[in-house]
Design an enzyme around this catalytic site. Sequence first.
Site, mmCIF file in Angstrom:
data_model
loop_
_atom_site.group_PDB
_atom_site.id
_atom_site.type_symbol
_atom_site.label_atom_id
_atom_site.label_comp_id
_atom_site.label_asym_id
_atom_site.label_seq_id
_atom_site.Cartn_x
_atom_site.Cartn_y
_atom_site.Cartn_z
ATOM 1 C CB SER A 170 56.648 13.777 46.421
ATOM 2 O OG SER A 170 56.206 15.102 46.247
ATOM 3 N NE ARG B 164 53.946 18.142 45.811
ATOM 4 C CZ ARG B 164 52.795 17.701 46.320
ATOM 5 N NH1 ARG B 164 52.125 18.465 47.173
ATOM 6 N NH2 ARG B 164 52.314 16.525 46.000
#
Length: 574
Positions: free
Chosen positions: A147, A338
């Site tokens: 991530s 995101r």
Amino acid sequence: MVHPLAGQPVKREDIINVDTIVKDFFRIVPSYSHIEERVTFGTSGHRGIASKATFNELHVAAIVQAICDVRHEFGATGPCYIGQDTHALSQPALQVAIEVLVGNRIITRVDAHRGFVPTPSVSRAILRHNAHGNAEDMADGIIITPSHNPPEHGGIKYNPPHGGPADTEVTKRIEALANEYLQKGLSSIQRFSFHDLTGLHESAHCGCCHHEEETVEVVSSITVEEAGQYLEPYDFTMAYVQELPRIINVEAIQKANPKVLINALGGSGGAYWHAIAKTYGLNFTIINSDYDPTFSFMSYDHDGAIRMDCSSPYAMAEVAKNLGDHVLAVGNDPDYDRHGIVTEEGLLAPNQYLVVAAKYLNETRPWEGKGIGKTAVVTGLMDAYCKDTNHPVYEVPVGFKYFAPLLFDGTIGLGAEESAGASFLQMDGTVWTTDKDGIILALLAIEMVATTGKTPAQLYHAMTAQWGTPTFHRIDMPCTPEIKSALKGMKASDVTLSELGGSAIVDVRTTSLYGDQPIDGVKVVTETGWFVARPSGTENLYKMYAESYAGEEGLAEIMKDGKALIESLVEAKA
């Protein structure tokens, strides 16, 4: 306290050495006898650092072998779609993963252009494939990504046939089996070496692997002749890009054609943004789309770390400075699950943008009876808006895996996390992705500008004029393992206070409102705000989230009393 370098450009001396990191990945062998070196699945898979023996060749091989052993238990009977982000360790890990999949005779779909594949694109590919409903040919997926973690980190996660993050039952099964392989070593794993088939090798990775560093001889019963049939090229990019009109009002964006800055932040979706702009003729300025695993163009985050967190105003400081005459700037983290939305007012906080997204979607999509999914730390403004407009709210623990089934069956129109992760349904109310999709959230912000003539920040101010202005903050608090354990084992009855931050307590919960599932911590709600404390899954700290409708002073009071409450509860349990 904010680090003095926060928001400043990264210094040369802090840039990682990619060669060293990749060599550590192959050279260092983790030991099962060291608990910290075992496979551990958190909310988003297994993550670690090669030099610390927490993310190495053996970890990846063991995890993928475990997936191969049991994927049928979760309904996967067909191909496995695999993607990876732009972290330095993602390239060697991708090759190891593919070798194990092929060695186990599993059809593996890799990017046809030898490019990077974002998390949402893998989720979309799984759902696209499984739409036929053939139980004999159900796909799943693997994504190599840590991530938004710093450049030296690596990670891997598994998405079963529903397309979203695997739930706890699935990850515990994989984790247990992977640790058995960790004990046995690489010689216990079925694997095909691409050195034996040059053409296959070339199609399987981005050319960044150092496979000569293999720890032990590769073991596999598969022959060179057989191997070729198990690796298949797949055009992830265009399959995703061409379907965007199903979920985004692309025609409205084309008509208004606002000038938008796309800061690809060196992530896996850079090629996607170029393809979107070209396919639909959009007025995008795209920067930082080249591969740079050092992420040397970033700004330091709040704690002085290099972290590609597109929801952090410090990490996004350079993006905000470069807005210029663009009406909007958007960015994504390395695996593109995101989003970060920047207007002339600066970076819009995730909690602010997500409530605007919920209202805009409800007003522009022909959905009937769709609820809004939110985690326990998403703004209370979402609840106020939904209550007044009769939209049901599904509040779940932190973790996008809780939204996957609700998006899959169309119960919710939007699933939203405070950490800038979200996805929503297609125009016709059917599922798009069951994992977070930063691209569509960024495109939705552009659609808002195109259809309303207002930025998401302006739309947010209109909402607060009607439902009030909350002040939100999240911090990481250092703590002992004892505090973490006490927090995770808390009961609502442990909190006996009647006030917090000078306001009456109206609710105390250690489980979610929807599904009554543990939130691994506590949420205390008062008449003017709330706070949540949750232990970190990997570090000796706990995360405190707080919100107040009494301004910054009210927020500070809630956080001060919340910290004291947690410490007192731990002392009482000692």
